[in-house]
Design a protein around this motif. Sequence first.
Motif, short mmCIF file in Angstrom:
data_model
loop_
_atom_site.label_atom_id
_atom_site.label_comp_id
_atom_site.label_asym_id
_atom_site.label_seq_id
_atom_site.Cartn_x
_atom_site.Cartn_y
_atom_site.Cartn_z
N ASP A 133 -41.59 -46.89 -51.19
CA ASP A 133 -42.15 -47.44 -52.43
C ASP A 133 -41.38 -46.94 -53.65
O ASP A 133 -41.09 -47.70 -54.58
CB ASP A 133 -43.62 -47.06 -52.56
N ALA A 134 -41.06 -45.64 -53.66
CA ALA A 134 -40.31 -45.07 -54.78
C ALA A 134 -38.94 -45.73 -54.90
O ALA A 134 -38.45 -46.00 -56.01
CB ALA A 134 -40.17 -43.57 -54.60
N ALA A 135 -38.31 -46.01 -53.77
CA ALA A 135 -36.99 -46.63 -53.78
C ALA A 135 -37.05 -48.07 -54.28
O ALA A 135 -36.17 -48.52 -55.03
CB ALA A 135 -36.38 -46.58 -52.38
N ILE A 136 -38.07 -48.81 -53.87
CA ILE A 136 -38.25 -50.17 -54.38
C ILE A 136 -38.40 -50.14 -55.90
O ILE A 136 -37.83 -50.98 -56.63
CB ILE A 136 -39.47 -50.84 -53.73
N PHE A 137 -39.16 -49.17 -56.40
CA PHE A 137 -39.34 -49.05 -57.84
C PHE A 137 -37.99 -48.82 -58.53
O PHE A 137 -37.67 -49.48 -59.53
CB PHE A 137 -40.29 -47.89 -58.16
N LEU A 138 -37.16 -47.92 -58.00
CA LEU A 138 -35.87 -47.62 -58.63
C LEU A 138 -34.91 -48.80 -58.54
O LEU A 138 -34.16 -49.07 -59.48
CB LEU A 138 -35.26 -46.37 -57.99
N ALA A 170 -25.33 -48.70 -54.77
CA ALA A 170 -25.13 -48.40 -53.35
C ALA A 170 -23.99 -47.42 -53.14
O ALA A 170 -24.09 -46.47 -52.34
CB ALA A 170 -24.86 -49.70 -52.57
N VAL A 171 -22.88 -47.61 -53.85
CA VAL A 171 -21.72 -46.74 -53.69
C VAL A 171 -21.99 -45.37 -54.29
O VAL A 171 -21.70 -44.33 -53.67
CB VAL A 171 -20.49 -47.39 -54.34
N THR A 172 -22.54 -45.33 -55.50
CA THR A 172 -22.76 -44.06 -56.20
C THR A 172 -23.75 -43.18 -55.45
O THR A 172 -23.60 -41.95 -55.43
CB THR A 172 -23.29 -44.33 -57.62
N TRP A 173 -24.75 -43.77 -54.81
CA TRP A 173 -25.78 -42.99 -54.14
C TRP A 173 -25.47 -42.77 -52.66
O TRP A 173 -26.33 -42.38 -51.88
CB TRP A 173 -27.15 -43.64 -54.34
N THR A 174 -24.22 -43.03 -52.26
CA THR A 174 -23.73 -42.69 -50.93
C THR A 174 -23.10 -41.30 -50.99
O THR A 174 -22.28 -41.03 -51.85
CB THR A 174 -22.70 -43.71 -50.44
N THR A 175 -23.49 -40.43 -50.07
CA THR A 175 -22.93 -39.06 -50.09
C THR A 175 -21.92 -38.89 -48.97
O THR A 175 -21.90 -39.64 -48.00
CB THR A 175 -24.06 -38.04 -49.92
N THR A 231 -33.22 -45.54 -51.35
CA THR A 231 -32.68 -46.41 -52.41
C THR A 231 -31.29 -46.90 -52.04
O THR A 231 -30.94 -48.06 -52.29
CB THR A 231 -32.65 -45.66 -53.75
N GLN A 232 -30.48 -46.03 -51.45
CA GLN A 232 -29.14 -46.44 -51.03
C GLN A 232 -29.22 -47.56 -50.00
O GLN A 232 -28.50 -48.57 -50.09
CB GLN A 232 -28.38 -45.23 -50.47
N LEU A 233 -30.11 -47.42 -49.02
CA LEU A 233 -30.28 -48.48 -48.02
C LEU A 233 -30.74 -49.78 -48.66
O LEU A 233 -30.17 -50.86 -48.40
CB LEU A 233 -31.31 -48.03 -46.97
#
Length: 305
Positions: free
Chosen positions: A215-220, A300-305, A264-266
């Motif tokens: 849910d938090a990821a959908i919000f972001l 997607a790219v920025t939040w990939t570690t 969020t990345q997914l």
Amino acid sequence: MIPSAFAQATVEREGAAGEAWLAELPGIVDDLLSQWSLERDGNVLHGQVGVVVPVEGDAVVKVSFPHPGNVHEPDAFEAWDGRGAVRLYERDDARYAMLLERAHSSTLAEHTGDVATVAGDLLRQLTIPAPDGLPRMSSRADEWAEELRKDAAELDHPLPSSVVDQALAVIDELCREQPETLVHGDFHARNILRAEREPWLAVDPKGYVGDPAYDAAIFLRTRAYYLHVGDGLATDGLLRHLGAELGRLAEASGVDEERIRRWTQLIAVQSSFWGRRNGFGRARGGSELDQLVQLIDEVAVTWTT
């Protein structure tokens, strides 16, 4: 009584089934008003999949298009019992109808304050044990993985393989086994309304068993759009702002920050591919869609570690 924009969108989305339902809708509403001894009290409103009829007593009758995705909305409201969400007074499952507590039409998307903290406080309230009978998000893991691999192979996109690989890892590591928690399923700023009983209340849940970090990821994910279009933030500033909101959302909700970031990345990778195949409700094509997809790619790219 049916708003023309809602009727047009329903027919475009549902075709002949939508036309048939719209023809029956006025009679359905009249029957419900009689069944629950209600009088109308204002103009008919609508969301994407249903109409909302204000009635006396600070309540509304909501009737949704009969679709499997709308089945468990009353179950979620019933479980929360007014905690963080509007109250459910009556339900008519056969007609996908509910009598709900009335909230205002203004949403958190229009709020100029700290929206992440508001959403996090609300998410903390909504995070409760899931009732029996709700669908499990974990059951979609194989479907999600198959779709990601297919989209990555077939679509023309700039996402590095490492970004897709991490999204697949999130499915394996977070999606296949999830907490027995009630999940809203469509937790974004336009589904959080100003209210009288509480400052803010959630509406329009899907009702799943799963991870509150979803849910938090959908919000972001949705916030990225509002920050870009509504606030006019360029990509670099938007990503910094989104990172700060991640921290505040995690702190207020009590949900692990790294878990939210990974979900969020997914979701960003899924959204990138979905936009390329189908467009979005806000942008079906042209330069607006191109810009939105590019923005989601950056997340997607920025939040990939």
